[in-house]
Design an enzyme around this catalytic site. Sequence first.
Site, PDB file in Angstrom:
ATOM      1  N   TYR A  25     -16.776   3.329   5.956  1.00  0.00           N
ATOM      2  CA  TYR A  25     -15.324   3.242   6.142  1.00  0.00           C
ATOM      3  C   TYR A  25     -14.930   3.734   7.546  1.00  0.00           C
ATOM      4  O   TYR A  25     -14.225   3.038   8.289  1.00  0.00           O
ATOM      5  CB  TYR A  25     -14.611   4.060   5.058  1.00  0.00           C
ATOM      6  CG  TYR A  25     -13.140   4.313   5.309  1.00  0.00           C
ATOM      7  CD1 TYR A  25     -12.200   3.300   5.135  1.00  0.00           C
ATOM      8  CD2 TYR A  25     -12.683   5.566   5.721  1.00  0.00           C
ATOM      9  CE1 TYR A  25     -10.845   3.533   5.371  1.00  0.00           C
ATOM     10  CE2 TYR A  25     -11.350   5.809   5.954  1.00  0.00           C
ATOM     11  CZ  TYR A  25     -10.425   4.787   5.785  1.00  0.00           C
ATOM     12  OH  TYR A  25      -9.084   5.024   6.018  1.00  0.00           O
ATOM     13  N   GLY A  34       0.837  -1.197   0.000  1.00  0.00           N
ATOM     14  CA  GLY A  34       0.000   0.000   0.000  1.00  0.00           C
ATOM     15  C   GLY A  34       0.870   1.245   0.000  1.00  0.00           C
ATOM     16  O   GLY A  34       2.100   1.153   0.092  1.00  0.00           O
TER      17      GLY A  34
HETATM   18  N1  LIG Z   1      -5.385   6.939   2.188  1.00  0.00           N
HETATM   19  C1  LIG Z   1      -5.762   7.897   3.033  1.00  0.00           C
HETATM   20  O1  LIG Z   1      -6.063   9.034   2.645  1.00  0.00           O
HETATM   21  C2  LIG Z   1      -5.832   7.608   4.505  1.00  0.00           C
HETATM   22  C3  LIG Z   1      -6.257   8.622   5.371  1.00  0.00           C
HETATM   23  C4  LIG Z   1      -6.309   8.350   6.740  1.00  0.00           C
HETATM   24  C5  LIG Z   1      -5.938   7.112   7.217  1.00  0.00           C
HETATM   25  N2  LIG Z   1      -5.550   6.142   6.346  1.00  0.00           N
HETATM   26  C6  LIG Z   1      -5.167   4.826   6.905  1.00  0.00           C
HETATM   27  O2  LIG Z   1      -3.784   4.668   6.668  1.00  0.00           O
HETATM   28  C7  LIG Z   1      -3.490   3.271   6.488  1.00  0.00           C
HETATM   29  C8  LIG Z   1      -2.694   3.072   5.213  1.00  0.00           C
HETATM   30  O3  LIG Z   1      -3.491   3.528   4.120  1.00  0.00           O
HETATM   31  P1  LIG Z   1      -2.968   3.452   2.621  1.00  0.00           P
HETATM   32  O4  LIG Z   1      -3.485   4.648   1.928  1.00  0.00           O
HETATM   33  O5  LIG Z   1      -1.513   3.131   2.603  1.00  0.00           O
HETATM   34  O6  LIG Z   1      -3.805   2.194   2.119  1.00  0.00           O
HETATM   35  P2  LIG Z   1      -3.660   1.415   0.740  1.00  0.00           P
HETATM   36  O7  LIG Z   1      -2.727   2.111  -0.176  1.00  0.00           O
HETATM   37  O8  LIG Z   1      -5.057   1.126   0.301  1.00  0.00           O
HETATM   38  O9  LIG Z   1      -2.946   0.063   1.195  1.00  0.00           O
HETATM   39  C9  LIG Z   1      -3.590  -0.909   1.962  1.00  0.00           C
HETATM   40  C10 LIG Z   1      -2.945  -2.237   1.651  1.00  0.00           C
HETATM   41  O10 LIG Z   1      -3.617  -3.245   2.429  1.00  0.00           O
HETATM   42  C11 LIG Z   1      -3.836  -4.369   1.580  1.00  0.00           C
HETATM   43  N3  LIG Z   1      -4.925  -5.198   2.086  1.00  0.00           N
HETATM   44  C12 LIG Z   1      -6.260  -5.057   1.860  1.00  0.00           C
HETATM   45  N4  LIG Z   1      -6.928  -6.066   2.450  1.00  0.00           N
HETATM   46  C13 LIG Z   1      -6.021  -6.853   3.074  1.00  0.00           C
HETATM   47  C14 LIG Z   1      -6.094  -8.055   3.818  1.00  0.00           C
HETATM   48  N5  LIG Z   1      -7.264  -8.658   4.050  1.00  0.00           N
HETATM   49  N6  LIG Z   1      -4.968  -8.602   4.313  1.00  0.00           N
HETATM   50  C15 LIG Z   1      -3.768  -8.006   4.069  1.00  0.00           C
HETATM   51  N7  LIG Z   1      -3.614  -6.885   3.342  1.00  0.00           N
HETATM   52  C16 LIG Z   1      -4.734  -6.312   2.848  1.00  0.00           C
HETATM   53  C17 LIG Z   1      -4.154  -3.748   0.235  1.00  0.00           C
HETATM   54  O11 LIG Z   1      -4.040  -4.707  -0.788  1.00  0.00           O
HETATM   55  P3  LIG Z   1      -4.968  -4.541  -2.113  1.00  0.00           P
HETATM   56  O12 LIG Z   1      -4.558  -3.237  -2.721  1.00  0.00           O
HETATM   57  O13 LIG Z   1      -4.606  -5.753  -2.915  1.00  0.00           O
HETATM   58  O14 LIG Z   1      -6.392  -4.539  -1.627  1.00  0.00           O
HETATM   59  C18 LIG Z   1      -3.089  -2.649   0.173  1.00  0.00           C
HETATM   60  O15 LIG Z   1      -1.858  -3.128  -0.323  1.00  0.00           O
HETATM   61  C19 LIG Z   1      -4.840   2.552   6.535  1.00  0.00           C
HETATM   62  O16 LIG Z   1      -5.065   2.081   7.825  1.00  0.00           O
HETATM   63  C20 LIG Z   1      -5.838   3.654   6.222  1.00  0.00           C
HETATM   64  O17 LIG Z   1      -7.110   3.380   6.778  1.00  0.00           O
HETATM   65  C21 LIG Z   1      -5.475   6.355   5.005  1.00  0.00           C
END
Ligand SMILES: NC(=O)c1ccc[n+]([C@@H]2O[C@H](COP(=O)([O-])OP(=O)(O)OC[C@H]3O[C@@H](n4cnc5c(N)ncnc54)[C@H](OP(=O)(O)O)[C@@H]3O)[C@@H](O)[C@H]2O)c1
Length: 299
Positions: free
Chosen positions: A126, A10
């Site tokens: 979410y 991610g």
């Molecule tokens: N993005 C934002 O703006 C934002 C804002 C606030 C907080 N956050 C939090 O920050 C954290 C990181 O976010 P991010 O943006 O880096 O997320 P991301 O880019 O969507 O990455 C999440 C990763 O988790 C993997 N994943 C999904 N389901 C899974 C499972 N069952 N088992 C193992 N891995 C799994 C995904 O794989 P696939 O791609 O194959 O599904 C992806 O590689 C998360 O907790 C998110 O809630 C994000």
Amino acid sequence: MTILLVGSRGQLGREVENKKAARSGSDMVAMDLPEIDITDLAKLSQMFSELKPSIVINTAAYTAVDAAETQADLCYAVNRDGPANLAGLCVKTGATLIHISTDYVFDGSGNTPYHEDDPVSPIGVYGKSKAEGENAVMARTGEHIVIRTSWLYGKYGKNFVKTMLRLAMEKDTLHVVNDQYGCPTCAADLAEAVLMIADFLEKQNGHEGGIYHYCGEGITTWYDFATSIFDIAAELGLAKVPKVVPVSTAQFPTAAKRPLFSALDCSGIEKSFGIGLRPWKQSLKRTIQEMVTRQGWNF
Ligand SMILES: NC(=O)c1ccc[n+]([C@@H]2O[C@H](COP(=O)([O-])OP(=O)(O)OC[C@H]3O[C@@H](n4cnc5c(N)ncnc54)[C@H](OP(=O)(O)O)[C@@H]3O)[C@@H](O)[C@H]2O)c1
């Protein structure tokens, strides 16, 4: 000592893995789907027996905010049950979990930055699933660490900055919401903060578990975020930038409702771990510079 990183492909996970590779200390095993699935307790349990991690960093999540409204079961499985599985196994094996959560656990009806202990009141699937994930983690033991962050962007994966730079190539005018306030956070900065906490856990016998906030310093709107992206891009040589027109949330309906104000007060992480914030525009400029060096203006 072994650190297990989950969600390593991610946008945050890749930054954590890259930064860890450049540091000394414990080994890190980095995994994502399909080799690890946090919703599969039996396989996860086997993985813990083999790897015996002392620290687990969970950056895995279901992050499609709008799609979550129609994929609630999957969203809850990944964002509530997954962290519950990890937290339970960590307690069983004596490991500490560092779990990432979100500003979307708040409803956004306030107008001053949220403190860690302010009541959560999410307004979409979410946010609800992430709030339940936090509860599931903290219910297992007060030793675990939850870091809430906001408006995350970086070199990897999909995010607002990359979307804006892609649209700059395709459109002359963009409409961007100007009445939602928050704090843009650079994934590389957050990855540093996560690893500083992991270092702290390795070196100290005791630590203060609980919920912490970490985001970029400064509060802005998506509109101002977009104009800053294009100002920096123009400064760095992007030939054509679009005109950005401010619009209200009401004019830009989405499947999921978003909090109108979700800035986070991050004084707790500074007090407990000595982690300071970076001004969001400085981090934005550095990140765009890095992206352009890596891939040119092809977004
Ligand atoms: N993005 C934002 O703006 C934002 C804002 C606030 C907080 N956050 C939090 O920050 C954290 C990181 O976010 P991010 O943006 O880096 O997320 P991301 O880019 O969507 O990455 C999440 C990763 O988790 C993997 N994943 C999904 N389901 C899974 C499972 N069952 N088992 C193992 N891995 C799994 C995904 O794989 P696939 O791609 O194959 O599904 C992806 O590689 C998360 O907790 C998110 O809630 C994000």
